[in-house]
Design a protein around this motif. Sequence first.
Motif, PDB file in Angstrom:
ATOM      1  N   LEU A  84       4.140 -13.525  37.705  1.00  0.00           N
ATOM      2  CA  LEU A  84       4.548 -13.691  36.317  1.00  0.00           C
ATOM      3  C   LEU A  84       5.688 -12.716  36.096  1.00  0.00           C
ATOM      4  N   VAL A  85       6.823 -13.230  35.675  1.00  0.00           N
ATOM      5  CA  VAL A  85       7.995 -12.404  35.389  1.00  0.00           C
ATOM      6  C   VAL A  85       8.308 -12.555  33.909  1.00  0.00           C
ATOM      7  N   VAL A  86       8.476 -11.446  33.216  1.00  0.00           N
ATOM      8  CA  VAL A  86       8.858 -11.455  31.808  1.00  0.00           C
ATOM      9  C   VAL A  86       9.974 -10.425  31.648  1.00  0.00           C
ATOM     10  N   TYR A  87      11.116 -10.880  31.143  1.00  0.00           N
ATOM     11  CA  TYR A  87      12.264  -9.987  30.955  1.00  0.00           C
ATOM     12  C   TYR A  87      12.945 -10.324  29.636  1.00  0.00           C
ATOM     13  N   ASN A  88      13.196  -9.296  28.841  1.00  0.00           N
ATOM     14  CA  ASN A  88      13.917  -9.454  27.580  1.00  0.00           C
ATOM     15  C   ASN A  88      15.375  -9.059  27.816  1.00  0.00           C
TER      16      ASN A  88
ATOM     17  N   GLU B 176      35.687 -12.157  40.110  1.00  0.00           N
ATOM     18  CA  GLU B 176      35.171 -11.546  38.884  1.00  0.00           C
ATOM     19  C   GLU B 176      35.103 -10.035  39.046  1.00  0.00           C
ATOM     20  N   ASP B 177      34.907  -9.339  37.925  1.00  0.00           N
ATOM     21  CA  ASP B 177      34.646  -7.908  37.993  1.00  0.00           C
ATOM     22  C   ASP B 177      33.344  -7.670  38.753  1.00  0.00           C
ATOM     23  N   THR B 178      33.179  -6.475  39.265  1.00  0.00           N
ATOM     24  CA  THR B 178      31.972  -6.152  40.024  1.00  0.00           C
ATOM     25  C   THR B 178      30.742  -6.214  39.123  1.00  0.00           C
ATOM     26  N   ALA B 179      29.582  -6.287  39.748  1.00  0.00           N
ATOM     27  CA  ALA B 179      28.330  -6.370  38.997  1.00  0.00           C
ATOM     28  C   ALA B 179      28.142  -5.138  38.110  1.00  0.00           C
ATOM     29  N   VAL B 180      28.433  -3.939  38.639  1.00  0.00           N
ATOM     30  CA  VAL B 180      28.229  -2.738  37.815  1.00  0.00           C
ATOM     31  C   VAL B 180      29.257  -2.660  36.697  1.00  0.00           C
ATOM     32  N   ALA B 181      30.443  -3.220  36.892  1.00  0.00           N
ATOM     33  CA  ALA B 181      31.433  -3.244  35.817  1.00  0.00           C
ATOM     34  C   ALA B 181      30.985  -4.189  34.698  1.00  0.00           C
ATOM     35  N   GLN B 182      30.278  -5.256  35.055  1.00  0.00           N
ATOM     36  CA  GLN B 182      29.841  -6.238  34.064  1.00  0.00           C
ATOM     37  C   GLN B 182      28.489  -5.903  33.435  1.00  0.00           C
ATOM     38  N   PHE B 183      27.569  -5.350  34.238  1.00  0.00           N
ATOM     39  CA  PHE B 183      26.196  -5.148  33.781  1.00  0.00           C
ATOM     40  C   PHE B 183      25.779  -3.687  33.675  1.00  0.00           C
ATOM     41  N   GLY B 184      26.621  -2.768  34.145  1.00  0.00           N
ATOM     42  CA  GLY B 184      26.253  -1.359  34.158  1.00  0.00           C
ATOM     43  C   GLY B 184      25.326  -1.059  35.317  1.00  0.00           C
ATOM     44  N   LYS B 185      24.665   0.090  35.246  1.00  0.00           N
ATOM     45  CA  LYS B 185      23.744   0.497  36.309  1.00  0.00           C
ATOM     46  C   LYS B 185      22.342   0.776  35.769  1.00  0.00           C
ATOM     47  N   GLY B 186      22.073   0.316  34.575  1.00  0.00           N
ATOM     48  CA  GLY B 186      20.792   0.614  33.944  1.00  0.00           C
ATOM     49  C   GLY B 186      19.864  -0.577  33.853  1.00  0.00           C
ATOM     50  N   ASP B 187      19.115  -0.599  32.757  1.00  0.00           N
ATOM     51  CA  ASP B 187      18.077  -1.615  32.571  1.00  0.00           C
ATOM     52  C   ASP B 187      18.610  -3.038  32.623  1.00  0.00           C
ATOM     53  N   LYS B 188      19.755  -3.285  31.994  1.00  0.00           N
ATOM     54  CA  LYS B 188      20.297  -4.647  31.986  1.00  0.00           C
ATOM     55  C   LYS B 188      20.604  -5.096  33.410  1.00  0.00           C
TER      56      LYS B 188
ATOM     57  N   PHE C  80      19.287  -4.065  36.238  1.00  0.00           N
ATOM     58  CA  PHE C  80      18.088  -4.313  37.026  1.00  0.00           C
ATOM     59  C   PHE C  80      17.245  -5.448  36.463  1.00  0.00           C
ATOM     60  N   GLY C  81      17.301  -5.695  35.180  1.00  0.00           N
ATOM     61  CA  GLY C  81      16.610  -6.862  34.623  1.00  0.00           C
ATOM     62  C   GLY C  81      17.217  -8.146  35.136  1.00  0.00           C
ATOM     63  N   VAL C  82      18.534  -8.249  35.086  1.00  0.00           N
ATOM     64  CA  VAL C  82      19.213  -9.461  35.554  1.00  0.00           C
ATOM     65  C   VAL C  82      19.073  -9.593  37.075  1.00  0.00           C
ATOM     66  N   THR C  83      19.068  -8.470  37.794  1.00  0.00           N
ATOM     67  CA  THR C  83      18.855  -8.506  39.243  1.00  0.00           C
ATOM     68  C   THR C  83      17.436  -8.973  39.563  1.00  0.00           C
ATOM     69  N   THR C  84      16.462  -8.544  38.774  1.00  0.00           N
ATOM     70  CA  THR C  84      15.084  -9.001  38.970  1.00  0.00           C
ATOM     71  C   THR C  84      14.993 -10.505  38.761  1.00  0.00           C
ATOM     72  N   LEU C  85      15.646 -11.014  37.718  1.00  0.00           N
ATOM     73  CA  LEU C  85      15.669 -12.466  37.524  1.00  0.00           C
ATOM     74  C   LEU C  85      16.284 -13.153  38.736  1.00  0.00           C
TER      75      LEU C  85
ATOM     76  N   VAL D 244      13.998 -13.771  25.735  1.00  0.00           N
ATOM     77  CA  VAL D 244      12.945 -13.496  26.705  1.00  0.00           C
ATOM     78  C   VAL D 244      12.884 -14.608  27.746  1.00  0.00           C
ATOM     79  N   PHE D 245      12.989 -14.192  28.996  1.00  0.00           N
ATOM     80  CA  PHE D 245      12.829 -15.097  30.129  1.00  0.00           C
ATOM     81  C   PHE D 245      11.442 -14.832  30.699  1.00  0.00           C
TER      82      PHE D 245
END
Length: 179
Positions: free
Chosen positions: A158-162, A45-57, A59-64, A143-144
């Motif tokens: 408690l984890v909450v991510y939109n 697959e494409d790299t994580a930053v190519a798919q998700f960028g380097k911002g909030d999205k 780090f949100g998905v990485t936190t999950l 929201v997860f």
Amino acid sequence: VYNRAYMHMLRDEDNQGYREMMKETLRLNPGILERFVNFMNNPDEDTAVAQFGKGDKYFGVTTLMATLPGLPMFGHGQLEGYAEKYGMEFTRATQGEEVDEGLLAYHRQVIFPLLHGRSLYGSTQHFALFDLLMEGGQVAESVFAYSNRGKSGQGRTLVVYNNSAAVVTGRLSHSTPIN
């Protein structure tokens, strides 16, 4: 179980589909979530930053990934912010990318402490998934929200991510009939 759905569904914001998969798994056999290997990229697959960028999205998905039951798996160059894809068909990097020190520092500051606390997250023994109910009773599927404790019952999280740019408000309600 390599959980390719994690990468694709969260990247594409098929939040309802992924939450439904989690709910169904929790209904059938919660322990299956513990066997998931969650990842944001792999050599096919494409790299994580190519798919998700380097911002909030990203780090949100990485936190999950760091806090959901199962095993988080970081791809080659993910922490360093590499965008060049190589692995299976490419034997070495050709672009000479530099490490993104800011991205790496943020991993050290925010993500690594979560990974050090994996004993609070890796099990489903005390895992509880929640729905965020908006005014009118609709579920905010983007929201997860979940809580967990270690197997010994120590500590609580408690984890909450939109996983959307849309602003949502509401109250948490139990989502599944376990824990």
